[in-house]
Design a protein around this motif. Structure first.
Motif, short mmCIF file in Angstrom:
data_model
loop_
_atom_site.label_atom_id
_atom_site.label_comp_id
_atom_site.label_asym_id
_atom_site.label_seq_id
_atom_site.Cartn_x
_atom_site.Cartn_y
_atom_site.Cartn_z
N ALA A 254 -25.36 -1.01 -11.19
CA ALA A 254 -24.72 -0.61 -12.45
C ALA A 254 -24.55 -1.84 -13.34
N ALA A 255 -24.26 -1.59 -14.64
CA ALA A 255 -24.10 -2.71 -15.57
C ALA A 255 -22.89 -3.55 -15.22
N ARG A 256 -21.83 -2.89 -14.80
CA ARG A 256 -20.60 -3.62 -14.44
C ARG A 256 -20.16 -3.18 -13.05
N PRO A 257 -19.56 -4.07 -12.28
CA PRO A 257 -19.09 -3.66 -10.96
C PRO A 257 -17.92 -2.69 -11.07
N SER A 258 -17.74 -1.84 -10.06
CA SER A 258 -16.57 -0.98 -10.08
C SER A 258 -15.44 -1.67 -9.31
N ILE A 259 -14.23 -1.31 -9.66
CA ILE A 259 -13.05 -1.86 -8.98
C ILE A 259 -12.37 -0.68 -8.32
N GLU A 260 -12.41 -0.68 -6.98
CA GLU A 260 -11.86 0.48 -6.27
C GLU A 260 -10.77 0.02 -5.32
N VAL A 261 -9.61 0.65 -5.43
CA VAL A 261 -8.51 0.27 -4.54
C VAL A 261 -8.15 1.42 -3.62
N HIS A 262 -8.19 1.13 -2.32
CA HIS A 262 -7.65 2.10 -1.37
C HIS A 262 -6.19 1.69 -1.18
N ILE A 263 -5.28 2.52 -1.72
CA ILE A 263 -3.85 2.18 -1.72
C ILE A 263 -3.23 2.76 -0.44
N PHE A 264 -2.52 1.90 0.31
CA PHE A 264 -1.96 2.36 1.58
C PHE A 264 -0.76 3.28 1.33
N ASP A 265 -0.65 4.29 2.16
CA ASP A 265 0.50 5.22 2.13
C ASP A 265 0.73 5.80 0.74
N PHE A 266 -0.34 6.19 0.11
CA PHE A 266 -0.22 6.73 -1.25
C PHE A 266 -1.11 7.97 -1.36
N HIS A 267 -0.54 9.07 -1.84
CA HIS A 267 -1.31 10.32 -1.84
C HIS A 267 -1.26 11.09 -3.16
N SER A 268 -0.75 10.45 -4.23
CA SER A 268 -0.62 11.20 -5.49
C SER A 268 -1.91 11.16 -6.31
N GLU A 269 -2.02 12.10 -7.20
CA GLU A 269 -3.15 12.17 -8.14
C GLU A 269 -2.79 11.27 -9.34
N ILE A 270 -3.61 10.28 -9.61
CA ILE A 270 -3.22 9.33 -10.69
C ILE A 270 -4.34 9.11 -11.72
N TYR A 271 -5.24 10.07 -11.85
CA TYR A 271 -6.30 9.90 -12.85
C TYR A 271 -5.68 9.66 -14.22
#
Ligand SMILES: Cc1cc2nc3c(=O)[nH]c(=O)nc-3n(C[C@H](O)[C@H](O)[C@H](O)COP(=O)(O)O)c2cc1C
Ligand SMILES: Nc1ncnc2c1ncn2[C@@H]1O[C@H](COP(=O)(O)OP(=O)(O)OP(=O)(O)O)[C@@H](O)[C@H]1O
Length: 315
Positions: A254-271
């Protein structure tokens, strides 16, 4: 903290302000060197009973003077404002840096932006310059002050004999040494962004991730896996982050890298919500795995490494 935007030919004069001490500079990153300057101004304000103020400039002088593309910023203007606010400063002047402003003679800058704003004490670093061609220096300041204010010069702040500077921090973050960046900044290197929709594959492999979109012109560590914290809805969570191109799944880069965080103990929808990611430690480089099972095995190890890091950190 009161924010006052100043453009050239502003109409303020002495009567508009209480007596104040002002810290001067661009302050990208608000790093430990900058903090010393700001805290010195605050200290003097407290002893002398003045208001405390910081004066910064936007956009970066070099973009205006040398038509340079703005260097990746360590802190956006909003982040800079938030960081300066933490020092409980009374006033923040944000001066619009234009070619006209840059062409002011040193004496004009001092008359219009210091004396005219009722500044009684100036604090800046040993290498601060003002006025056209940077001709005003801490050595010329007494002359230009017209005996209207005093000044304090903050000596060079160093780490192992290297000047703590925005350019050093950029270099260090780009090299992936986010741990050293934290030493120079006095806080972990962070970026803010919005959570966007990804390929929704994460949850199917047991590691849901928040995909963070940051604005262009943001300084980012190199691709790889990091122990991070993510601040969501005012709460800080630990997590593990991959910055990269996911070569296991993507043939095309891709043109830019993606930044992905797997957040521990977190289950909410945050889009669409804002998340601040703070980088603490680089764990490894991004790899292309032969299959999903190998990737899952590795991410499990990454999670353990991050948890271990945070456990040791609090001891
Ligand atoms: C801690 C962590 C490490 C990762 N490491 C790699 C890697 O080395 N190689 C890779 O191709 N993808 C890696 N990924 C990205 C995963 O492939 C990605 O999270 C998954 O495909 C989900 O993508 P999606 O959010 O777009 O659905 C990593 C993800 C995480 C959270
Ligand atoms: N390491 C340091 N030690 C002392 N003063 C510093 C240090 N770094 C910056 N300053 C001072 O802090 C203020 C803000 O710095 P500014 O951002 O304008 O420029 P700078 O010196 O180029 O900083 P940097 O190199 O980090 O970009 C100035 O008064 C500057 O002299």
């Amino acid at each position: 903290m009161k924010i006052i935007k100043l453009s050239q030919a502003h109409n303020f004069n002495k009567q508009d302000f209480d007596e104040m001490v002002v810290a001067l500079g661009y302050f990208d990153g608000v790093h430990k060197g900058h903090q010393k300057v700001i805290l010195k101004a605050k200290e003097i304000a407290e002893t002398k009973g003045y208001k405390s103020a910081v004066m910064t400039f936007t956009p970066h002088p070099l973009t205006v003077l040398r038509n340079q593309v703005e260097e990746d910023c360590i802190t956006s203007l909003e982040e800079k404002i938030q960081l300066i606010e933490r020092f409980e400063i009374d006033l923040l002047f944000i001066v619009e840096f234009t070619k006209e402003f840059a062409s002011l003679l040193p004496q004009q800058f001092i008359d219009e932006y210091i004396i005219n704003l009722n500044v009684k004490h100036v604090v800046a670093g040993y290498d601060f310059t003002y006025g056209s061609l940077g001709k005003g220096t801490m050595e010329t300041l007494p002359f230009h002050s017209r005996n209207q204010f005093l000044y304090t010069t903050v000596e060079k702040q160093t780490d192992h004999a290297r000047k703590i500077s925005s350019s050093l921090i950029r270099k260090v973050v780009r090299s992936g040494d986010v741990t050293y960046a934290q030493t120079l900044l006095g806080r972990p290197y962070s970026v803010n962004g919005l959570v966007i929709h990804g390929d929704k594959r994460g949850r199917t492999i047991g590691f849901p991730t928040a995909n963070i979109e940051v604005g262009e012109g943001y300084l980012l560590p190199p691709t790889g896996v990091y122990a991070v914290t993510a601040t969501v809805r005012g709460k800080e969570y630990k997590g593990v982050c991959n910055i990269g191109f996911k070569p296991t799944f993507n043939k095309e880069k891709a043109a830019r890298p993606s930044i992905e965080v797997h957040i521990f103990d977190f289950h909410s929808e945050i889009y669409d919500e804002n998340v601040a990611v703070s980088w603490y430690k680089r764990i490894r480089s991004e790899q292309k795995f032969n299959n999903v099972e190998e990737l899952i095995e590795q991410i499990t190890k990454d999670k353990t490494a991050a948890l271990q890091f945070f456990m040791q950190k609090t001891v």
